[in-house]
Design a protein around this motif. Structure first.
Motif, short mmCIF file in Angstrom:
data_model
loop_
_atom_site.label_atom_id
_atom_site.label_comp_id
_atom_site.label_asym_id
_atom_site.label_seq_id
_atom_site.Cartn_x
_atom_site.Cartn_y
_atom_site.Cartn_z
N ILE B 3 0.84 -1.19 0.00
CA ILE B 3 0.00 0.00 0.00
C ILE B 3 0.88 1.24 0.00
CG2 ILE B 3 -0.23 0.06 2.54
CD1 ILE B 3 -3.17 1.00 2.00
N LEU B 4 0.45 2.24 -0.74
CA LEU B 4 1.16 3.52 -0.78
C LEU B 4 0.34 4.58 -0.07
CD1 LEU B 4 3.22 5.64 -1.80
CD2 LEU B 4 1.94 5.70 -3.95
N VAL B 5 0.97 5.33 0.84
CA VAL B 5 0.29 6.46 1.46
C VAL B 5 1.00 7.75 1.04
CG1 VAL B 5 1.63 6.15 3.61
CG2 VAL B 5 -0.44 7.56 3.63
N VAL B 6 0.21 8.74 0.70
CA VAL B 6 0.73 10.06 0.35
C VAL B 6 0.17 11.06 1.35
CG1 VAL B 6 0.89 11.84 -1.44
CG2 VAL B 6 0.73 9.42 -2.09
N GLY B 7 1.05 11.76 2.06
CA GLY B 7 0.54 12.71 3.06
C GLY B 7 1.66 13.39 3.81
N SER B 8 1.34 13.88 4.98
CA SER B 8 2.30 14.69 5.72
C SER B 8 3.17 13.87 6.66
CB SER B 8 1.55 15.75 6.54
OG SER B 8 0.71 15.14 7.49
N VAL B 9 4.43 14.32 6.78
CA VAL B 9 5.29 13.92 7.89
C VAL B 9 5.56 15.21 8.64
CG1 VAL B 9 7.60 13.12 8.53
CG2 VAL B 9 6.31 11.94 6.72
N ALA B 10 5.46 15.17 9.95
CA ALA B 10 5.53 16.42 10.72
C ALA B 10 6.29 16.22 12.02
CB ALA B 10 4.12 16.91 11.01
N PHE B 11 6.63 17.34 12.62
CA PHE B 11 7.10 17.32 14.01
C PHE B 11 6.04 18.00 14.86
CE2 PHE B 11 11.48 17.21 12.00
CZ PHE B 11 11.62 15.85 12.21
N ASP B 12 5.57 17.28 15.87
CA ASP B 12 4.46 17.77 16.68
C ASP B 12 4.91 18.16 18.08
OD1 ASP B 12 2.72 17.17 14.59
OD2 ASP B 12 2.11 15.24 15.42
N THR B 13 4.30 19.21 18.59
CA THR B 13 4.51 19.63 19.98
C THR B 13 3.14 19.59 20.65
OG1 THR B 13 6.43 20.97 19.44
CG2 THR B 13 5.25 21.54 21.47
N ILE B 14 3.00 18.68 21.60
CA ILE B 14 1.67 18.33 22.10
C ILE B 14 1.57 18.47 23.61
CG2 ILE B 14 -0.02 16.45 22.28
CD1 ILE B 14 1.56 15.29 19.74
N SER B 15 0.51 19.13 24.07
CA SER B 15 0.20 19.17 25.50
C SER B 15 -1.15 18.51 25.71
CB SER B 15 0.12 20.62 25.99
OG SER B 15 1.37 21.24 25.84
N SER B 16 -1.24 17.69 26.73
CA SER B 16 -2.53 17.10 27.12
C SER B 16 -2.52 17.00 28.63
CB SER B 16 -2.70 15.71 26.48
OG SER B 16 -2.14 14.70 27.30
N PRO B 17 -3.67 16.69 29.24
CA PRO B 17 -3.67 16.55 30.70
C PRO B 17 -2.64 15.52 31.18
CG PRO B 17 -5.94 16.65 29.89
CD PRO B 17 -5.04 16.56 28.68
N ALA B 18 -2.18 14.64 30.27
CA ALA B 18 -1.21 13.59 30.67
C ALA B 18 0.23 14.02 30.55
CB ALA B 18 -1.46 12.33 29.85
N GLY B 19 0.50 15.22 29.97
CA GLY B 19 1.90 15.65 29.87
C GLY B 19 2.17 16.53 28.66
N HIS B 20 3.44 16.64 28.30
CA HIS B 20 3.87 17.54 27.23
C HIS B 20 5.05 16.91 26.49
CE1 HIS B 20 4.77 21.33 25.19
NE2 HIS B 20 6.04 21.10 25.49
N VAL B 21 5.02 16.98 25.17
CA VAL B 21 6.17 16.54 24.38
C VAL B 21 6.43 17.59 23.30
CG1 VAL B 21 5.91 14.04 24.72
CG2 VAL B 21 4.66 15.17 22.87
N ALA B 22 7.71 17.71 22.88
CA ALA B 22 8.04 18.72 21.87
C ALA B 22 8.76 18.09 20.70
CB ALA B 22 8.91 19.81 22.50
N ASN B 23 8.35 18.50 19.48
CA ASN B 23 9.04 18.12 18.25
C ASN B 23 9.22 16.61 18.08
OD1 ASN B 23 9.45 20.87 17.50
ND2 ASN B 23 11.06 20.96 19.07
N ILE B 24 8.15 15.88 18.34
CA ILE B 24 8.23 14.43 18.10
C ILE B 24 7.68 14.11 16.73
CG2 ILE B 24 8.12 13.79 20.54
CD1 ILE B 24 5.12 13.06 19.97
N LEU B 25 8.12 13.00 16.17
CA LEU B 25 7.69 12.61 14.83
C LEU B 25 6.19 12.37 14.78
CD1 LEU B 25 8.73 11.90 11.96
CD2 LEU B 25 8.79 9.51 12.71
N GLY B 26 5.52 12.99 13.81
CA GLY B 26 4.09 12.80 13.64
C GLY B 26 3.71 12.99 12.19
N GLY B 27 2.48 13.41 11.96
CA GLY B 27 1.99 13.60 10.59
C GLY B 27 1.15 12.41 10.17
N ALA B 28 0.18 12.69 9.27
CA ALA B 28 -0.78 11.65 8.87
C ALA B 28 -0.08 10.44 8.25
CB ALA B 28 -1.79 12.24 7.89
#
Lengths: 307, 307
Positions: B3-28
């Motif tokens: 299968i081929l996927v075409v979309g985004s690769v991103a760096f995410d900075t996320i806060s939630s009630p469970a914590g915080h992370v910065a610049n981790i690999l993400g994207g659809a």
């Protein structure tokens, strides 16, 4: 086995994108009774005013519902007016006239005292508790409540929750009682307050039943019944009470109370809720057949059943 | 089958009630690839910047994902920052820096042209259409979109919908495309625009697949997969893309494409989405076993299965 419901009988004035009706028979006890009447004998304790006519009572009697517990008081019956916009999960209340319902003191006819199943619809938790204590021979008690009592009478509600075997409320109410925004965590906290099982109604997404460890069987796995996607929701009023009527009515019709029965009951609850919203008021619930109900039950099963 | 996927690769900075992370690999494309990699061979077309390191690529390569289609452009990788409050279904976007993603022109390596299954993650509909037309040998194309394209590029989106076999979107997007607030009616209208099947993702309530008359089998009955109530949603980011990865990956792993396969795929989608949210970012999707996946699949079945 028969079931007793204690709750409101009302006259509703409803507007939705599908139309408008005025002063039609409604109320939690009405919807509950009609839905449960397809499964078992139903008895009602409620209060109505002078404006409750023989025609209104006939709607219940035609479904063989025992109306001896409906007290007639001087004054007008409880009236509610509401408007639904595009979102069927949100009603805007146009008016609430409690009328005779304001002083409602449930009186259980002595012929009702042997009833095996009890449903405490949404009334003041202290009244719910008093009814439950008077009905000391019941096998299973179901109950409902709402945000008003959760916020205004938390102590009284806590007393009532210790007397209820199965609580049926929605997502928001569950999270509000628990003070926790995560549903399964909130469910666990609500179960710690008394009920052996908690049914959380998700509106158009169905319902989930959570079990206290060891209650009605082994383990703590929840169970979820889907809701049928419905092309036309004419009037969402009474969907939750009809759900409760199908759920409790099915349980009362069975000899055993165990997890399989409760799971099937969850499906029957969804089925009765889905019928209720197809027409205004109680119309659809007045003339169903058991064949129609079981056909929809099969549809619900197929909706999530893998080969 | 691959299968081929075409979309985004991103760096995410996320806060939630469970914590915080910065610049981790993400994207659809990242979430999709990792989830699908447990079922089939995955190929990716995306663009990243100079800041995409060998360590980032290793996260994909360790799952045997073919990264030859990830183009390196001068500049920074797409970055997104978001905060979740108590409601895991709502993210507040703190910032969006498109960076190299702004000029993304998907280039399909010629070694990818024989891929049998295609997933068009959420990018400009004109780019989605161009990819689909270039991949003229695919057996099945899945696609995603979002409110931005529905509102800003409705004509281009309409063109793309005619090229997509299975569209995977949420309730709000379905109603927005159809201009109808009733889900099953809206689903029917979306299916009339092209797709043979529509998967509507309901977040914590699971997902429903609607079929066009005669597509992949007989009848028009929808099918619904529940979602497992999860005690701790640490980070909802990527849940929908992980759902799509499980759904499409499972389909690609099967010889036949029929309704039973699509129904099971809907359950596998829910399974992969439920794993994704248990940890921040892609952590949980990096080290699963097929045994864990199938055990959860069984849990999902039991969640709605009547004896």
């Amino acid at each position: 086995m028969s079931i007793l419901v204690v709750g409101s009988v009302a006259f509703d004035t409803i507007s939705s994108p599908a139309g408008h009706v005025a002063n039609i028979l409604g109320g939690a006890a009405t919807y509950f009774s009609l839905a449960a009447s397809y499964f078992t004998n139903v008895r009602v304790v409620a209060v109505v005013g002078d404006d409750f006519s023989a025609e209104h009572e006939a709607i219940l009697k035609e479904r063989n519902i025992d109306t001896r517990g409906i007290e007639r008081a001087a004054g007008k019956t409880f009236r509610w007016g509401g408007t639904y916009s595009d979102n069927p999960n949100e009603a805007k209340t146009d008016f609430t006239e409690l009328n005779v319902f304001e002083k409602f003191q449930p009186r259980i006819p002595k012929e009702y005292l042997d009833t095996s199943f009890l449903f405490l619809a949404n009334i003041h938790p202290t009244l719910q508790a008093a009814v439950r204590l008077e009905m000391n021979g019941v096998r299973l008690t179901g109950g409902d409540t709402m945000n008003f009592w959760i916020q205004r009478t938390p102590k009284e509600l806590a007393e009532t929750l210790r007397l209820v075997n199965v609580l049926l409320i929605n997502d928001t109410e569950t999270k509000m009682i628990a003070g926790d925004s995560n549903l399964p965590r909130a469910a666990k906290k609500v179960l710690a307050l008394g009920p052996q099982a908690l049914v959380v109604k998700h509106g158009e997404y169905g319902a989930t039943i959570f079990f206290r460890e060891g209650a009605f069987g082994v383990g703590t796995h929840p169970f979820r019944a889907p809701a049928l996607p419905i092309d036309e929701v004419k009037d969402p009023t009474g969907a939750g009470d009809s759900f409760a009527g199908g759920f409790m009515g099915y349980i009362a019709s069975q000899g055993e109370i165990n997890r399989e029965v409760l799971k099937r009951a969850l499906f029957y609850g969804g089925v009765m809720g889905s019928f209720a919203v197809e027409r205004f008021g109680t119309e659809r619930l007045q003339n169903l057949s058991r064949g129609e109900i079981d056909a929809r039950f099969q549809l619900f099963r197929e909706l999530t059943h893998l080969e």
